[in-house]
Design a protein around this motif. Structure first.
Motif, mmCIF file in Angstrom:
data_model
loop_
_atom_site.group_PDB
_atom_site.id
_atom_site.type_symbol
_atom_site.label_atom_id
_atom_site.label_comp_id
_atom_site.label_asym_id
_atom_site.label_seq_id
_atom_site.Cartn_x
_atom_site.Cartn_y
_atom_site.Cartn_z
ATOM 1 N N HIS A 12 0.834 -1.211 0.000
ATOM 2 C CA HIS A 12 0.000 0.000 0.000
ATOM 3 C C HIS A 12 0.869 1.261 0.000
ATOM 4 C CE1 HIS A 12 -3.527 -2.426 0.536
ATOM 5 N NE2 HIS A 12 -3.147 -2.863 1.721
ATOM 6 N N VAL A 13 1.908 1.247 0.797
ATOM 7 C CA VAL A 13 2.804 2.409 0.866
ATOM 8 C C VAL A 13 3.539 2.566 -0.458
ATOM 9 C CG1 VAL A 13 4.713 3.492 2.099
ATOM 10 C CG2 VAL A 13 3.068 2.093 3.364
ATOM 11 N N LEU A 14 4.050 1.474 -0.989
ATOM 12 C CA LEU A 14 4.777 1.522 -2.261
ATOM 13 C C LEU A 14 3.860 1.921 -3.409
ATOM 14 C CD1 LEU A 14 6.929 -1.649 -1.635
ATOM 15 C CD2 LEU A 14 7.785 0.706 -1.743
ATOM 16 N N ASP A 15 2.617 1.438 -3.394
ATOM 17 C CA ASP A 15 1.644 1.854 -4.414
ATOM 18 C C ASP A 15 1.409 3.362 -4.353
ATOM 19 O OD1 ASP A 15 1.342 -0.775 -5.310
ATOM 20 O OD2 ASP A 15 -0.540 -1.100 -4.204
ATOM 21 N N CYS A 16 1.349 3.902 -3.158
ATOM 22 C CA CYS A 16 1.164 5.345 -2.990
ATOM 23 C C CYS A 16 2.344 6.102 -3.606
ATOM 24 C CB CYS A 16 1.010 5.684 -1.512
ATOM 25 S SG CYS A 16 0.885 7.457 -1.181
ATOM 26 N N LEU A 17 3.555 5.642 -3.325
ATOM 27 C CA LEU A 17 4.740 6.287 -3.898
ATOM 28 C C LEU A 17 4.728 6.194 -5.422
ATOM 29 C CD1 LEU A 17 7.460 5.090 -1.358
ATOM 30 C CD2 LEU A 17 6.479 7.392 -1.551
ATOM 31 N N GLU A 18 4.337 5.034 -5.934
ATOM 32 C CA GLU A 18 4.273 4.862 -7.389
ATOM 33 C C GLU A 18 3.236 5.811 -7.997
ATOM 34 O OE1 GLU A 18 4.356 1.110 -10.348
ATOM 35 O OE2 GLU A 18 2.574 1.200 -9.044
ATOM 36 N N SER A 19 2.103 6.004 -7.299
ATOM 37 C CA SER A 19 1.052 6.892 -7.816
ATOM 38 C C SER A 19 1.537 8.338 -7.904
ATOM 39 C CB SER A 19 -0.209 6.800 -6.961
ATOM 40 O OG SER A 19 -0.048 7.497 -5.729
ATOM 41 N N LEU A 20 2.584 8.649 -7.146
ATOM 42 C CA LEU A 20 3.172 9.993 -7.202
ATOM 43 C C LEU A 20 4.241 10.104 -8.288
ATOM 44 C CD1 LEU A 20 3.536 10.597 -3.359
ATOM 45 C CD2 LEU A 20 1.822 11.603 -4.894
ATOM 46 N N GLY A 21 4.461 9.006 -9.013
ATOM 47 C CA GLY A 21 5.409 9.020 -10.119
ATOM 48 C C GLY A 21 6.770 8.411 -9.805
ATOM 49 N N HIS A 22 6.930 7.862 -8.629
ATOM 50 C CA HIS A 22 8.226 7.285 -8.257
ATOM 51 C C HIS A 22 8.419 5.918 -8.908
ATOM 52 C CE1 HIS A 22 8.998 10.502 -5.474
ATOM 53 N NE2 HIS A 22 7.797 10.321 -4.931
ATOM 54 N N ARG A 23 9.550 5.767 -9.577
ATOM 55 C CA ARG A 23 9.895 4.500 -10.236
ATOM 56 C C ARG A 23 11.226 3.946 -9.736
ATOM 57 N NH1 ARG A 23 5.419 5.395 -11.003
ATOM 58 N NH2 ARG A 23 4.260 5.572 -12.912
ATOM 59 N N HIS A 24 11.868 4.682 -8.822
ATOM 60 C CA HIS A 24 13.126 4.230 -8.214
ATOM 61 C C HIS A 24 12.986 4.474 -6.711
ATOM 62 C CE1 HIS A 24 17.736 3.846 -8.495
ATOM 63 N NE2 HIS A 24 17.359 3.639 -7.257
ATOM 64 N N ILE A 25 12.687 3.390 -5.996
ATOM 65 C CA ILE A 25 12.408 3.481 -4.556
ATOM 66 C C ILE A 25 13.398 2.587 -3.813
ATOM 67 C CG2 ILE A 25 10.696 3.163 -2.742
ATOM 68 C CD1 ILE A 25 8.540 3.343 -5.044
ATOM 69 N N ASP A 26 14.300 3.222 -3.079
ATOM 70 C CA ASP A 26 15.264 2.465 -2.280
ATOM 71 C C ASP A 26 14.632 2.037 -0.962
ATOM 72 O OD1 ASP A 26 17.159 2.915 -4.234
ATOM 73 O OD2 ASP A 26 18.330 4.353 -3.066
ATOM 74 N N LEU A 27 15.102 0.899 -0.440
ATOM 75 C CA LEU A 27 14.703 0.448 0.890
ATOM 76 C C LEU A 27 15.914 0.548 1.796
ATOM 77 C CD1 LEU A 27 12.636 -0.829 2.845
ATOM 78 C CD2 LEU A 27 13.500 -3.063 2.119
ATOM 79 N N LEU A 28 15.759 1.256 2.905
ATOM 80 C CA LEU A 28 16.826 1.407 3.889
ATOM 81 C C LEU A 28 16.420 0.695 5.164
ATOM 82 C CD1 LEU A 28 16.965 3.877 1.876
ATOM 83 C CD2 LEU A 28 18.229 5.019 3.663
ATOM 84 N N ALA A 87 17.626 7.453 -6.181
ATOM 85 C CA ALA A 87 16.213 7.194 -5.916
ATOM 86 C C ALA A 87 15.434 8.502 -5.832
ATOM 87 C CB ALA A 87 16.063 6.426 -4.606
ATOM 88 N N THR A 88 14.181 8.445 -6.268
ATOM 89 C CA THR A 88 13.290 9.588 -6.091
ATOM 90 C C THR A 88 12.458 9.434 -4.822
ATOM 91 O OG1 THR A 88 11.573 8.566 -7.444
ATOM 92 C CG2 THR A 88 13.158 10.024 -8.562
ATOM 93 N N ALA A 89 12.508 8.211 -4.241
ATOM 94 C CA ALA A 89 11.824 7.953 -2.979
ATOM 95 C C ALA A 89 12.628 6.920 -2.198
ATOM 96 C CB ALA A 89 10.404 7.438 -3.215
ATOM 97 N N VAL A 90 12.571 7.045 -0.876
ATOM 98 C CA VAL A 90 13.191 6.045 -0.016
ATOM 99 C C VAL A 90 12.148 5.561 0.982
ATOM 100 C CG1 VAL A 90 15.556 6.868 -0.267
ATOM 101 C CG2 VAL A 90 14.146 7.765 1.578
ATOM 102 N N MET A 91 12.241 4.283 1.271
ATOM 103 C CA MET A 91 11.339 3.624 2.209
ATOM 104 C C MET A 91 12.205 3.078 3.332
ATOM 105 S SD MET A 91 8.072 2.272 2.185
ATOM 106 C CE MET A 91 7.260 1.145 3.283
ATOM 107 N N THR A 92 11.769 3.260 4.563
ATOM 108 C CA THR A 92 12.491 2.696 5.693
ATOM 109 C C THR A 92 11.606 1.675 6.397
ATOM 110 O OG1 THR A 92 11.745 4.370 7.270
ATOM 111 C CG2 THR A 92 13.787 4.849 6.046
ATOM 112 N N THR A 93 12.247 0.796 7.164
ATOM 113 C CA THR A 93 11.475 -0.222 7.867
ATOM 114 C C THR A 93 10.901 0.299 9.179
ATOM 115 O OG1 THR A 93 13.535 -1.081 8.788
ATOM 116 C CG2 THR A 93 12.676 -2.183 6.820
#
Length: 176
Positions: A12-28, A87-93
Motif C-alpha cells: 500500500h505504501v509503495l503503491d502510494c509512492l508509485e502513484s506519485l510518479g516514483h519509479r526508483h524506490i530504495d529500501l533502507l 532514488a526519487t523515494a526512499v522507504m524505511t522499515t
C-alpha cells in the motif's frame, strides 16, 4: 499470534509512492534482520519486481542495543557524501529511521517532499507530526487484538476458531 501491520501491507505504501510518479524506490534498513524485518525486505523486493521499479536495498543494521536513529543518520550522511541519491523515494522499515533519513537529506540540501519522498512501513505516532510529514501505515490500537488472544488464553487456550494469526482487516494509509 498477533500482528498489527502485516508485511504485505507494505505494498500500500509503495503503491502510494508509485502513484506519485516514483519509479526508483530504495529500501533502507537499520534493524537487525529478524523474523519481523526479513518479510518487509521480501515484500519490498517482490513489489519492486512486480512493478518493474528500480531500487537499491541498503542494509546496515545496528548492533544489539545500538540506537537506530543515530545509525540511520550516519549511514545516510555517508551515502550522500559519497554520491548523489539516484532514488526519487526512499522507504524505511521504521519511523525512527525515516525521521533520521529526512534530517540527513535536508542537511545535504535535498527538499524532502519535492526532490525525494520518504515513507515508512509503520507509524509509531510521530509520522504525522513531522515536517514534512512521512507517508506511513497508521498503527491500529492493539487492545482489541490482544484482548481476543488473552481471553482465549484465560479460557484455557483450547478450541481457537479462525486463523492462528490475528490481524486487523485493514490499516489506514497516511499520505505524508
Amino acid at each position: 499470534s498477533v500482528t498489527l501491520c502485516p508485511p504485505q501491507w507494505m505494498h500500500h505504501v509503495l503503491d502510494c509512492l508509485e502513484s506519485l510518479g516514483h519509479r526508483h524506490i530504495d529500501l533502507l534498513n537499520f534493524q537487525p534482520v529478524d523474523a519481523n524485518v526479513a518479510p518487509l525486505i521480501e515484500q519490498w523486493n517482490l513489489w519492486r519486481v512486480m512493478h518493474g521499479s528500480k531500487g537499491e536495498f541498503i542494509n546496515e543494521p545496528v548492533d544489539p542495543y545500538q540506537w537506530v536513529p543515530r545509525k540511520a543518520y550516519e549511514v545516510m550522511n555517508r551515502i550522500l557524501d559519497e554520491r548523489e541519491l539516484e532514488a526519487t523515494a526512499v522507504m524505511t522499515t521504521t519511523s525512527e529511521a525515516a525521521i533520521s533519513v529526512i534530517s540527513a537529506l535536508s542537511d545535504h540540501g535535498y527538499q524532502v517532499g519535492k526532490d525525494v519522498s520518504v515513507a515508512t512501513m509503520n507509524d509509531t505516532g510521530m509520522c504525522q507530526l513531522q515536517r514534512p510529514s512521512i507517508t506511513s501505515l497508521e498503527m491500529p490500537d492493539a487492545k482489541p487484538y490482544l484482548t481476543v488472544a488473552l481471553e482465549w488464553i484465560a479460557r484455557g487456550g483450547k478450541d481457537w476458531v479462525g486463523p492462528l494469526l490475528v490481524k486487523p482487516p485493514t490499516v489506514p494509509l497516511f499520505k505524508g
